[in-house]
Write a protein that holds these residues in place. Structure first.
Motif, PDB file in Angstrom:
ATOM      1  N   ALA A  28      32.310 -16.728 -17.134  1.00  0.00           N
ATOM      2  CA  ALA A  28      32.353 -15.657 -17.359  1.00  0.00           C
ATOM      3  C   ALA A  28      33.607 -14.574 -16.323  1.00  0.00           C
ATOM      4  O   ALA A  28      33.226 -14.710 -15.255  1.00  0.00           O
ATOM      5  N   PRO A  29      34.809 -13.825 -16.873  1.00  0.00           N
ATOM      6  CA  PRO A  29      35.563 -13.330 -15.949  1.00  0.00           C
ATOM      7  C   PRO A  29      35.062 -12.005 -15.547  1.00  0.00           C
ATOM      8  O   PRO A  29      34.736 -11.912 -14.546  1.00  0.00           O
ATOM      9  N   GLY A  30      33.697 -11.147 -16.189  1.00  0.00           N
ATOM     10  CA  GLY A  30      32.872 -10.635 -15.853  1.00  0.00           C
ATOM     11  C   GLY A  30      31.932 -10.565 -14.765  1.00  0.00           C
ATOM     12  O   GLY A  30      31.432  -9.987 -13.769  1.00  0.00           O
ATOM     13  N   THR A  31      31.515 -11.980 -15.030  1.00  0.00           N
ATOM     14  CA  THR A  31      30.238 -12.752 -13.704  1.00  0.00           C
ATOM     15  C   THR A  31      30.886 -12.850 -12.790  1.00  0.00           C
ATOM     16  O   THR A  31      31.030 -12.595 -11.709  1.00  0.00           O
ATOM     17  N   ILE A  32      32.565 -13.187 -12.544  1.00  0.00           N
ATOM     18  CA  ILE A  32      33.042 -13.327 -11.312  1.00  0.00           C
ATOM     19  C   ILE A  32      33.072 -12.167 -10.761  1.00  0.00           C
ATOM     20  O   ILE A  32      33.394 -12.694  -9.310  1.00  0.00           O
ATOM     21  N   ALA A  33      33.776 -11.126 -11.053  1.00  0.00           N
ATOM     22  CA  ALA A  33      34.321 -10.109 -10.658  1.00  0.00           C
ATOM     23  C   ALA A  33      33.405  -9.567  -9.914  1.00  0.00           C
ATOM     24  O   ALA A  33      33.189  -8.740  -8.991  1.00  0.00           O
ATOM     25  N   GLU A  34      31.539  -9.876 -10.237  1.00  0.00           N
ATOM     26  CA  GLU A  34      30.359  -9.022  -9.102  1.00  0.00           C
ATOM     27  C   GLU A  34      30.535 -10.830  -7.713  1.00  0.00           C
ATOM     28  O   GLU A  34      29.669  -9.924  -7.210  1.00  0.00           O
ATOM     29  N   LEU A  35      31.145 -11.454  -8.050  1.00  0.00           N
ATOM     30  CA  LEU A  35      31.050 -12.109  -6.642  1.00  0.00           C
ATOM     31  C   LEU A  35      31.662 -12.059  -5.347  1.00  0.00           C
ATOM     32  O   LEU A  35      33.473 -11.288  -6.035  1.00  0.00           O
ATOM     33  N   ARG A  36      31.686 -12.406  -4.929  1.00  0.00           N
ATOM     34  CA  ARG A  36      32.110 -12.236  -3.144  1.00  0.00           C
ATOM     35  C   ARG A  36      32.563 -13.326  -2.365  1.00  0.00           C
ATOM     36  O   ARG A  36      31.519 -13.779  -1.688  1.00  0.00           O
ATOM     37  N   VAL A  37      33.869 -13.902  -2.447  1.00  0.00           N
ATOM     38  CA  VAL A  37      34.142 -15.197  -1.582  1.00  0.00           C
ATOM     39  C   VAL A  37      33.258 -14.768  -0.317  1.00  0.00           C
ATOM     40  O   VAL A  37      33.188 -14.141   0.200  1.00  0.00           O
ATOM     41  N   GLY A  38      32.088 -15.686   0.130  1.00  0.00           N
ATOM     42  CA  GLY A  38      31.492 -15.487   1.500  1.00  0.00           C
ATOM     43  C   GLY A  38      30.405 -14.753   1.640  1.00  0.00           C
ATOM     44  O   GLY A  38      29.277 -14.533   3.072  1.00  0.00           O
ATOM     45  N   PRO A  81      26.728 -14.451  -0.275  1.00  0.00           N
ATOM     46  CA  PRO A  81      25.462 -14.618  -0.977  1.00  0.00           C
ATOM     47  C   PRO A  81      24.616 -14.464  -2.510  1.00  0.00           C
ATOM     48  O   PRO A  81      25.465 -13.315  -2.682  1.00  0.00           O
ATOM     49  N   ALA A  82      25.120 -15.365  -3.309  1.00  0.00           N
ATOM     50  CA  ALA A  82      25.060 -14.959  -4.409  1.00  0.00           C
ATOM     51  C   ALA A  82      23.882 -15.746  -5.446  1.00  0.00           C
ATOM     52  O   ALA A  82      23.426 -17.117  -5.119  1.00  0.00           O
ATOM     53  N   ARG A  83      23.222 -15.353  -6.685  1.00  0.00           N
ATOM     54  CA  ARG A  83      22.429 -16.364  -7.239  1.00  0.00           C
ATOM     55  C   ARG A  83      22.368 -16.247  -8.876  1.00  0.00           C
ATOM     56  O   ARG A  83      22.870 -14.709  -9.218  1.00  0.00           O
ATOM     57  N   LEU A  84      23.063 -17.224  -9.519  1.00  0.00           N
ATOM     58  CA  LEU A  84      23.261 -17.186 -10.676  1.00  0.00           C
ATOM     59  C   LEU A  84      21.979 -17.986 -11.426  1.00  0.00           C
ATOM     60  O   LEU A  84      21.955 -18.865 -11.138  1.00  0.00           O
ATOM     61  N   ALA A  85      22.214 -17.951 -12.814  1.00  0.00           N
ATOM     62  CA  ALA A  85      21.607 -17.976 -13.758  1.00  0.00           C
ATOM     63  C   ALA A  85      22.149 -19.305 -14.287  1.00  0.00           C
ATOM     64  O   ALA A  85      23.642 -19.083 -14.275  1.00  0.00           O
ATOM     65  N   THR A  86      21.899 -20.281 -14.464  1.00  0.00           N
ATOM     66  CA  THR A  86      22.642 -21.568 -15.004  1.00  0.00           C
ATOM     67  C   THR A  86      22.063 -22.157 -16.179  1.00  0.00           C
ATOM     68  O   THR A  86      21.673 -22.493 -16.405  1.00  0.00           O
ATOM     69  N   SER A  87      23.084 -22.914 -17.067  1.00  0.00           N
ATOM     70  CA  SER A  87      23.047 -23.909 -17.790  1.00  0.00           C
ATOM     71  C   SER A  87      23.633 -25.220 -17.666  1.00  0.00           C
ATOM     72  O   SER A  87      25.286 -24.824 -18.235  1.00  0.00           O
ATOM     73  N   LEU A  88      23.098 -26.325 -17.471  1.00  0.00           N
ATOM     74  CA  LEU A  88      23.527 -27.671 -17.311  1.00  0.00           C
ATOM     75  C   LEU A  88      23.992 -28.435 -18.555  1.00  0.00           C
ATOM     76  O   LEU A  88      22.949 -28.588 -19.610  1.00  0.00           O
ATOM     77  N   VAL A  89      25.203 -28.320 -19.383  1.00  0.00           N
ATOM     78  CA  VAL A  89      26.042 -28.782 -20.035  1.00  0.00           C
ATOM     79  C   VAL A  89      26.574 -30.111 -19.951  1.00  0.00           C
ATOM     80  O   VAL A  89      27.146 -30.262 -19.841  1.00  0.00           O
ATOM     81  N   VAL A  90      25.319 -31.289 -20.974  1.00  0.00           N
ATOM     82  CA  VAL A  90      25.462 -32.626 -20.730  1.00  0.00           C
ATOM     83  C   VAL A  90      26.365 -33.580 -21.535  1.00  0.00           C
ATOM     84  O   VAL A  90      25.928 -33.392 -23.182  1.00  0.00           O
TER      85      VAL A  90
END
Length: 200
Positions: A31-41, A43-52
């Motif tokens: 979501a945009p709010g999550t991306i807003a907290e990330l910076r290229v270059g 490190p980051a940790r994201l909780a993830t959910s894999l949808v198959v």
């Protein structure tokens, strides 16, 4: 099941980020709010959910495990797929979603694109007893107070590749539309992205 990813952010877009883990770049839908907290270059940790699906494997990423758990819970409701579940979390914080469902606040739920009155009523009916504890606050609002949102949106736009001048123009334009209660940062960021378009 990929429960989380930790690595260097190598790219971001309006709806995704690429995180390099062990030499492999994983595309994560956010979501945009999550991306807003990330910076290229950085490190980051994201909780993830894999949808198959039969024709795809899609990794959805979240700022924390709470948002991920709610994303997965929302999909247990009739007619809610991963995209709609993510849209809910793009508009509201997890606490605001829980409060809306627990209090049968269908007006709040219908602010999510793709959820109508019947869909909101179905969410309340099916999830009311399963959303867990509701945070107690002044109003459980997902928005930010004061002047915090312009800087957050500006930084997010610059992180997505627009110039500082373009970001400031978009923030100024969005600010003119804010009247009364400030919407959540992800909503404001989406408005700014729409104003700027996807052209680089």
């Amino acid at each position: 099941m990929i429960a989380s990813v930790r690595g260097t952010v190598t790219a971001t877009g309006p709806d995704h980020a690429v995180v390099e883990v062990g030499g492999i770049g994983l595309a994560v839908q956010c979501a945009p709010g999550t991306i807003a907290e990330l910076r290229v270059g950085q490190p980051a940790r994201l909780a993830t959910s894999l949808v198959v699906r039969e024709d795809s494997l899609t990794l959805y990423g979240f700022a924390d495990d709470d948002a991920k758990a709610l994303f997965e819970l929302l999909q247990t409701a009739s007619g809610v797929g991963p995209r709609l579940a993510q849209a809910v979390l793009a508009v509201h914080t997890p606490d605001a979603v829980r409060k809306a469902i627990a209090n049968a606040d269908t007006a709040a739920l219908t602010r999510v694109p793709g959820i109508g009155k019947k869909g909101a009523e179905r969410l309340v009916l099916e999830l009311r007893d399963r959303v867990g504890p509701v945070a107690i606050g002044p109003d459980g609002a997902a928005g930010v107070t004061g002047g915090a949102w312009p800087e957050q949106v500006r930084q997010a736009l610059v992180g997505l590749g627009w110039s500082t001048a373009q970001a400031e123009q978009a923030v100024a334009a969005v600010a003119e539309t804010v009247d009364g209660e400030t919407p959540p940062v992800p909503v404001l960021l989406k408005q700014a992205i729409r104003l700027l378009g996807r052209a680089r």
